[in-house]
Scaffold this active site. Structure first.
Site, PDB file in Angstrom:
ATOM      1  N   LYS A 170       0.844  -1.202   0.000  1.00 50.41           N
ATOM      2  CA  LYS A 170       0.000   0.000   0.000  1.00 50.41           C
ATOM      3  C   LYS A 170       0.877   1.249   0.000  1.00 50.41           C
ATOM      4  O   LYS A 170       1.535   1.545   0.999  1.00 50.41           O
ATOM      5  CB  LYS A 170      -0.901   0.024   1.238  1.00 50.41           C
ATOM      6  CG  LYS A 170      -1.943   1.136   1.168  1.00 50.41           C
ATOM      7  CD  LYS A 170      -2.459   1.562   2.519  1.00 50.41           C
ATOM      8  CE  LYS A 170      -1.567   2.573   3.189  1.00 50.41           C
ATOM      9  NZ  LYS A 170      -1.502   3.876   2.501  1.00 50.41           N
ATOM     10  N   GLU A 243       9.971   1.189  10.518  1.00 50.46           N
ATOM     11  CA  GLU A 243      11.065   2.121  10.191  1.00 50.46           C
ATOM     12  C   GLU A 243      10.473   3.514  10.297  1.00 50.46           C
ATOM     13  O   GLU A 243       9.642   3.909   9.473  1.00 50.46           O
ATOM     14  CB  GLU A 243      11.586   1.864   8.768  1.00 50.46           C
ATOM     15  CG  GLU A 243      12.301   0.543   8.592  1.00 50.46           C
ATOM     16  CD  GLU A 243      13.634   0.482   9.329  1.00 50.46           C
ATOM     17  OE1 GLU A 243      14.088   1.503   9.888  1.00 50.46           O
ATOM     18  OE2 GLU A 243      14.228  -0.607   9.352  1.00 50.46           O
ATOM     19  N   CYS A 277      14.469  10.195   5.724  1.00 48.87           N
ATOM     20  CA  CYS A 277      14.460   9.822   7.146  1.00 48.87           C
ATOM     21  C   CYS A 277      15.853   9.984   7.741  1.00 48.87           C
ATOM     22  O   CYS A 277      15.996  10.371   8.895  1.00 48.87           O
ATOM     23  CB  CYS A 277      13.943   8.412   7.326  1.00 48.87           C
ATOM     24  SG  CYS A 277      14.803   7.209   6.315  1.00 48.87           S
ATOM     25  N   GLU A 374      11.715  16.768  14.177  1.00 52.96           N
ATOM     26  CA  GLU A 374      12.140  16.341  12.835  1.00 52.96           C
ATOM     27  C   GLU A 374      11.496  17.289  11.828  1.00 52.96           C
ATOM     28  O   GLU A 374      10.273  17.321  11.701  1.00 52.96           O
ATOM     29  CB  GLU A 374      11.686  14.904  12.556  1.00 52.96           C
ATOM     30  CG  GLU A 374      12.078  14.453  11.171  1.00 52.96           C
ATOM     31  CD  GLU A 374      11.509  13.095  10.740  1.00 52.96           C
ATOM     32  OE1 GLU A 374      10.393  12.738  11.146  1.00 52.96           O
ATOM     33  OE2 GLU A 374      12.204  12.406   9.987  1.00 52.96           O
TER      34      GLU A 374
HETATM   35  P1  NAD Z   1       3.094   8.718   7.546  1.00 52.66           P
HETATM   36  O1  NAD Z   1       3.339   8.046   8.827  1.00 52.66           O
HETATM   37  O2  NAD Z   1       2.169   9.859   7.493  1.00 52.66           O
HETATM   38  O3  NAD Z   1       2.538   7.680   6.460  1.00 52.66           O
HETATM   39  C1  NAD Z   1       3.227   6.515   6.090  1.00 52.66           C
HETATM   40  C2  NAD Z   1       2.253   5.509   5.521  1.00 52.66           C
HETATM   41  O4  NAD Z   1       1.369   5.074   6.546  1.00 52.66           O
HETATM   42  C3  NAD Z   1       1.366   6.003   4.401  1.00 52.66           C
HETATM   43  O5  NAD Z   1       1.227   4.979   3.434  1.00 52.66           O
HETATM   44  C4  NAD Z   1       0.047   6.263   5.106  1.00 52.66           C
HETATM   45  O6  NAD Z   1      -1.078   6.183   4.244  1.00 52.66           O
HETATM   46  C5  NAD Z   1       0.027   5.135   6.109  1.00 52.66           C
HETATM   47  N1  NAD Z   1      -0.816   5.360   7.286  1.00 52.66           N
HETATM   48  C6  NAD Z   1      -1.229   6.535   7.826  1.00 52.66           C
HETATM   49  N2  NAD Z   1      -1.940   6.310   8.955  1.00 52.66           N
HETATM   50  C7  NAD Z   1      -1.975   4.971   9.137  1.00 52.66           C
HETATM   51  C8  NAD Z   1      -2.528   4.122  10.129  1.00 52.66           C
HETATM   52  N3  NAD Z   1      -3.199   4.619  11.182  1.00 52.66           N
HETATM   53  N4  NAD Z   1      -2.361   2.784  10.007  1.00 52.66           N
HETATM   54  C9  NAD Z   1      -1.658   2.267   8.981  1.00 52.66           C
HETATM   55  N5  NAD Z   1      -1.099   3.027   7.996  1.00 52.66           N
HETATM   56  C10 NAD Z   1      -1.254   4.354   8.074  1.00 52.66           C
HETATM   57  O7  NAD Z   1       4.552   9.081   7.018  1.00 52.66           O
HETATM   58  P2  NAD Z   1       4.938   9.984   5.773  1.00 52.66           P
HETATM   59  O8  NAD Z   1       4.538  11.385   6.108  1.00 52.66           O
HETATM   60  O9  NAD Z   1       4.429   9.338   4.529  1.00 52.66           O
HETATM   61  O10 NAD Z   1       6.523   9.871   5.777  1.00 52.66           O
HETATM   62  C11 NAD Z   1       7.342  10.747   6.463  1.00 52.66           C
HETATM   63  C12 NAD Z   1       7.872  10.124   7.736  1.00 52.66           C
HETATM   64  O11 NAD Z   1       8.392   8.829   7.454  1.00 52.66           O
HETATM   65  C13 NAD Z   1       9.008  10.888   8.390  1.00 52.66           C
HETATM   66  O12 NAD Z   1       8.854  10.896   9.779  1.00 52.66           O
HETATM   67  C14 NAD Z   1      10.248  10.066   8.035  1.00 52.66           C
HETATM   68  O13 NAD Z   1      11.336  10.226   8.899  1.00 52.66           O
HETATM   69  C15 NAD Z   1       9.691   8.702   8.043  1.00 52.66           C
HETATM   70  N6  NAD Z   1      10.501   7.817   7.214  1.00 52.66           N
HETATM   71  C16 NAD Z   1      11.237   6.852   7.833  1.00 52.66           C
HETATM   72  C17 NAD Z   1      12.052   6.029   7.075  1.00 52.66           C
HETATM   73  C18 NAD Z   1      12.870   4.948   7.714  1.00 52.66           C
HETATM   74  O14 NAD Z   1      13.322   4.055   7.005  1.00 52.66           O
HETATM   75  N7  NAD Z   1      13.081   4.961   8.996  1.00 52.66           N
HETATM   76  C19 NAD Z   1      12.122   6.213   5.702  1.00 52.66           C
HETATM   77  C20 NAD Z   1      11.351   7.222   5.114  1.00 52.66           C
HETATM   78  C21 NAD Z   1      10.533   8.012   5.892  1.00 52.66           C
END
Ligand code: NAD
Length: 475
Positions: A170, A243, A277, A374
């Site tokens: 997804k 992650e 990230c 962040e």
């Molecule tokens: P987000 O948490 O808003 O969304 C990530 C995913 O989760 C999306 O596909 C979203 O639709 C889904 N989602 C949202 N709510 C959910 C729920 N309640 N249950 C299940 N899925 C749900 O993150 P983002 O804004 O897309 O990404 C940015 C963040 O991701 C930053 O904090 C960044 O540091 C982190 N990130 C971490 C890594 C890593 O490898 N550690 C890599 C990239 C980004």
């Protein structure tokens, strides 16, 4: 582009869906395409197909699974030119960076497919044999973010498939299109149900995480959402790999050579517009090099071309979405209200599009939001320190522990600092040197579990121990 149809892949077939969500081009702020909005019934169908496909896929010899995952990687390479255009339109990044991302997704498939999953014989003597096998878990729900939609998704997909699981992927509702296209490319490659791609609005992630037909969730995204995923997964005791976010410190030691390395340091922070990230998000700079490095970074920031990712010479595109743009502009406003000094940037251009200039803030206090949170955007605090002791303590503060970097000429001194940083990865004189062959995992609230390398593949398995006493069969 607007006429292009994007469909989900369920049971190896195209599913256009009855409802759609809009997808915005962040360079214009305008809707340019639609993606299917997966219903509960379509999710059930995807999970049903994945469950039905699981036994045969799990029983497929590893070498065959490896060949198919390799073939997935080759397809991504072969279609990089079309995928990169979609990726730039939905994500915003420059076309060259988009091409690199597609190829990275392909490269991860090819590399991970070269890793064998060992069977360990713990004991084999005249009286007893004990072996440890690693068996797949079942159906994996893979949830990806919007900053590197394709690469981060294929880290999960490749590893989970290699381990013998079936996968439902997804993407973020903000960047679903490239992933849907990639799913379509794999339809005739894998047995139906082995790999599905679904897209939908904000409700779809929670539906997937709560569904009893899913055995494991592999999630990349924010720490806040990671907590929700873990909470929901607890009801059915799903395995989770999380992650999550980071607020990575970079420590610049007194012997740092500014002319030779300022550029590398700049891109460690501003690559992908800071939306990484593991971007360097706080620079702790020794006072002896502070002025010179601040000057060099300011010059670089002013020379970088910001604009639509499709334009020639652009190095930084727009922020990916309005919500994130509002968050980053909010941090800029907060710094302005607190009287922080901007070395460059700090203004908010008129639209259209979610563009911001690379912005450097001169030694704000440690409790400023731009230091403590962040930012995930092109705004970077430069922080002055006098003693390494102090820099290490400040770097280790906070809830995150994803990655960190140390920069200096004396590698022994740099290593000593690296040893004391509380992060899953510490780079010395480089940053973001991620590899399919190197484990990647966060400390503290940056995550649970590990991705990449054999350790990452094993995250998609359960132990299965078989013991046999050789002397006990006297009938
Ligand atoms: P987000 O948490 O808003 O969304 C990530 C995913 O989760 C999306 O596909 C979203 O639709 C889904 N989602 C949202 N709510 C959910 C729920 N309640 N249950 C299940 N899925 C749900 O993150 P983002 O804004 O897309 O990404 C940015 C963040 O991701 C930053 O904090 C960044 O540091 C982190 N990130 C971490 C890594 C890593 O490898 N550690 C890599 C990239 C980004």
């Amino acid at each position: 582009m607007s006429e292009q149809r994007f469909s989900m892949t369920i049971q190896g077939r195209a599913v256009p869906g009855n409802a759609t969500i809009d997808v915005v081009n962040p360079a214009t702020g305008l809707v340019f395409a639609q993606a299917p909005d997966c219903t509960a019934a379509e999710l059930d169908a995807a999970i049903g197909a994945a469950r039905a496909a699981f036994p045969a896929w799990a029983a497929t010899p590893l070498a065959e699974r490896q060949n198919l995952v390799r073939a997935m990687g080759q397809r991504l390479f072969a279609h990089a030119d079309e995928l990169k255009v979609t990726l730039t339109r939905e994500q915003g990044k420059p076309l060259g960076d988009a091409a690199s991302e597609v190829k990275a997704a392909g490269y991860w498939c090819l590399s991970l497919a070269g890793i064998d999953i060992p069977q360990t014989v713990l004991d084999d003597n005249p009286t007893r044999r004990v072996e440890i096998n690693r068996v797949p878990l079942g159906v994996v729900g893979a949830i990806a973010p919007w900053n590197f939609p394709l690469t981060l998704a294929f880290w999960k997909v490749a590893a989970a498939l290699l381990a013998g699981n079936t996968v439902i992927l997804k993407p973020s509702p903000l960047t679903p299109l490239t992933t849907l296209q990639a799913g379509a490319l794999m339809r005739d490659l894998l047995p139906p149900g082995v790999f599905s791609v679904i897209s939908g609005s904000d409700g779809l992630g929670p539906m997937l995480t709560a569904h009893p037909g899913i055995d494991k969730i592999s999630f990349t995204g924010s720490t806040e959402t990671g907590r929700k995923v873990m909470r929901t997964a607890a009801d059915t005791l799903k395995r989770v790999t999380l992650e999550l976010g980071g607020n990575d410190p970079a420590i610049i030691l007194p012997d740092f050579k500014v002319e030779a390395n300022a550029e590398a340091l700049f891109w460690a922070a501003f690559g992908n517009n800071g939306q990484i990230c593991v971007a360097a998000k706080r620079l702790y700079i020794h006072e002896s090099v502070y002025a010179k490095l601040a000057g060099a970074l300011t010059d670089i920031a002013r020379s970088v071309k910001v604009g639509p990712g499709e334009d020639e010479g652009v190095r930084l595109g727009p922020i990916q979405n309005k919500q994130q743009y509002d968050r980053v502009t909010g941090l800029i406003e907060d710094s302005r209200e607190h009287g922080h000094h901007f070395l460059t940037g700090g203004y908010i251009p008129q639209g259209p599009g979610y563009f911001l200039p690379p912005t450097l803030i001169d030694n704000p206090p440690d409790d400023a939001r731009i230091v403590a949170e962040e930012q995930f955007g092109p705004v970077l605090p430069l922080l002055r320190y006098a003693s390494v002791e102090d820099a290490v303590a400040r770097a280790n503060s906070g809830i995150y522990g994803l990655a960190a970097s140390v920069w200096g000429t004396d590698l022994h001194a740099a290593k000593q600092v690296a040893d004391r940083l509380d992060a899953g990865t510490v780079w010395i004189n480089e940053a973001q040197a991620l590899s399919p062959m190197i484990p990647f995992a966060g400390h503290k609230q940056s995550g649970i579990g590990v991705e990449n390398a054999l350790s990452g593949i094993l995250e998609y398995t359960a132990y299965k121990v078989i013991t046999v006493p050789k002397t006990a069969v006297a009938a």
